[in-house]
Design a protein around this motif. Structure first.
Motif, PDB file in Angstrom:
ATOM      1  N   SER A   1      -7.121   8.643  37.213  1.00  0.00           N
ATOM      2  CA  SER A   1      -7.269   9.045  35.814  1.00  0.00           C
ATOM      3  C   SER A   1      -8.745   9.288  35.548  1.00  0.00           C
ATOM      4  CB  SER A   1      -6.756   7.954  34.880  1.00  0.00           C
ATOM      5  OG  SER A   1      -5.371   7.786  35.067  1.00  0.00           O
ATOM      6  N   ILE A   2      -9.037  10.430  34.970  1.00  0.00           N
ATOM      7  CA  ILE A   2     -10.420  10.748  34.629  1.00  0.00           C
ATOM      8  C   ILE A   2     -10.690  10.376  33.181  1.00  0.00           C
ATOM      9  CG2 ILE A   2     -12.055  12.656  34.350  1.00  0.00           C
ATOM     10  CD1 ILE A   2     -10.793  13.939  36.785  1.00  0.00           C
ATOM     11  N   PHE A   3      -9.700  10.573  32.329  1.00  0.00           N
ATOM     12  CA  PHE A   3      -9.851  10.282  30.906  1.00  0.00           C
ATOM     13  C   PHE A   3      -9.102   9.012  30.543  1.00  0.00           C
ATOM     14  CE2 PHE A   3      -9.985  14.966  31.272  1.00  0.00           C
ATOM     15  CZ  PHE A   3     -11.305  15.149  30.896  1.00  0.00           C
ATOM     16  N   ILE A   4      -9.649   8.291  29.593  1.00  0.00           N
ATOM     17  CA  ILE A   4      -9.011   7.069  29.101  1.00  0.00           C
ATOM     18  C   ILE A   4      -8.008   7.464  28.018  1.00  0.00           C
ATOM     19  CG2 ILE A   4      -9.410   4.924  27.838  1.00  0.00           C
ATOM     20  CD1 ILE A   4     -12.195   4.860  29.157  1.00  0.00           C
ATOM     21  N   GLY A   5      -6.863   6.845  28.038  1.00  0.00           N
ATOM     22  CA  GLY A   5      -5.869   7.086  26.993  1.00  0.00           C
ATOM     23  C   GLY A   5      -4.518   7.425  27.584  1.00  0.00           C
ATOM     24  N   ASP A   6      -3.546   7.490  26.706  1.00  0.00           N
ATOM     25  CA  ASP A   6      -2.172   7.823  27.079  1.00  0.00           C
ATOM     26  C   ASP A   6      -1.563   8.643  25.947  1.00  0.00           C
ATOM     27  OD1 ASP A   6       0.102   7.816  28.660  1.00  0.00           O
ATOM     28  OD2 ASP A   6       0.809   5.871  27.929  1.00  0.00           O
ATOM     29  N   GLY A   7      -2.311   9.691  25.528  1.00  0.00           N
ATOM     30  CA  GLY A   7      -1.948  10.489  24.365  1.00  0.00           C
ATOM     31  C   GLY A   7      -0.542  11.038  24.387  1.00  0.00           C
ATOM     32  N   GLY A   8      -0.109  11.558  25.529  1.00  0.00           N
ATOM     33  CA  GLY A   8       1.228  12.153  25.616  1.00  0.00           C
ATOM     34  C   GLY A   8       2.328  11.162  25.306  1.00  0.00           C
TER      35      GLY A   8
ATOM     36  N   PRO B   1      -5.071  13.103  27.426  1.00  0.00           N
ATOM     37  CA  PRO B   1      -4.924  11.656  27.261  1.00  0.00           C
ATOM     38  C   PRO B   1      -5.778  11.035  26.150  1.00  0.00           C
ATOM     39  CG  PRO B   1      -5.200  12.216  29.574  1.00  0.00           C
ATOM     40  CD  PRO B   1      -5.474  13.461  28.790  1.00  0.00           C
ATOM     41  N   GLN B   2      -6.901  11.657  25.799  1.00  0.00           N
ATOM     42  CA  GLN B   2      -7.860  11.041  24.893  1.00  0.00           C
ATOM     43  C   GLN B   2      -7.319  10.851  23.474  1.00  0.00           C
ATOM     44  OE1 GLN B   2      -8.296  13.814  26.745  1.00  0.00           O
ATOM     45  NE2 GLN B   2     -10.431  14.163  27.225  1.00  0.00           N
ATOM     46  N   LYS B   3      -7.853   9.841  22.810  1.00  0.00           N
ATOM     47  CA  LYS B   3      -7.450   9.468  21.452  1.00  0.00           C
ATOM     48  C   LYS B   3      -7.667  10.619  20.467  1.00  0.00           C
ATOM     49  CE  LYS B   3      -6.257   6.340  18.355  1.00  0.00           C
ATOM     50  NZ  LYS B   3      -4.893   5.847  18.295  1.00  0.00           N
TER      51      LYS B   3
END
Length: 172
Positions: free
Chosen positions: A121-128, A79-81
């Motif tokens: 959610s453990i990580f911030i983001g929506d990379g996928g 998920p991360q940037k």
């Protein structure tokens, strides 16, 4: 000769070096190692050959793209940037070489609390989703963090108990 366990054959650059040794190879050494792994390994009859490569767009990727016919790739992100940026670059590279991209898998997307079944959610983001949207690709699935998978892998155990994760993949 590849290693085999549970009917799966595997070879790795890590098998060619001492377990604690760093692998500090420049382009020509990387290319030679990839050639040895892909072309000189006695794979037997394969249904699929899956190449798990490190993130990026460096010598490993270029050696594979320039020397082998690739049917399709699946891009894997978290998920991360920072992962989104790296994978977006890889998508651009593979598109430049006209390699079909089946889609994107987002790994480590969430954790399911065993007692409650709640997803967090453990990580911030929506990379996928971002990569899929930006590059007109399908998001195939979002996979959870599951410590049981790590434990099973480290023990060399049968991973078929986790095959339900394959059922979450939405093929285009």
């Amino acid at each position: 000769v590849p290693l085999e366990n549970y009917g799966i054959v595997v070879n790795s650059i890590g098998f060619l070096t001492e377990p604690s040794a760093s692998i500090s190879w420049r382009g020509p050494m990387v290319s030679k190692a990839i050639y040895q792994l892909l072309s000189l390994t006695n794979w037997g009859k394969l249904d699929y050959l899956i190449i798990d490569s490190p993130p990026g767009t460096g010598d490993i990727h270029l050696s594979i793209l320039q020397n082998y016919i690739i049917d399709q790739v699946i891009m894997v992100t978290t998920p991360q940037k920072i992962s989104e940026i790296d994978v977006s670059r890889a998508v651009s590279l593979y598109k430049k070489f006209n390699v079909p991209i089946l889609g994107v898998i987002e790994n480590m997307s969430y954790y399911v609390i065993p007692k409650t079944g709640e997803s967090i959610s453990i990580f911030i983001g929506d990379g996928g989703n971002k990569i899929a949207s930006d590059h007109n690709l399908d998001l195939l699935t979002k996979l959870p963090i599951d410590p049981r998978i790590s434990i099973a892998c480290d023990a060399g155990a049968d991973l078929s108990q986790f095959s339900y994760l394959l059922d979450t993949i939405k093929l285009p």
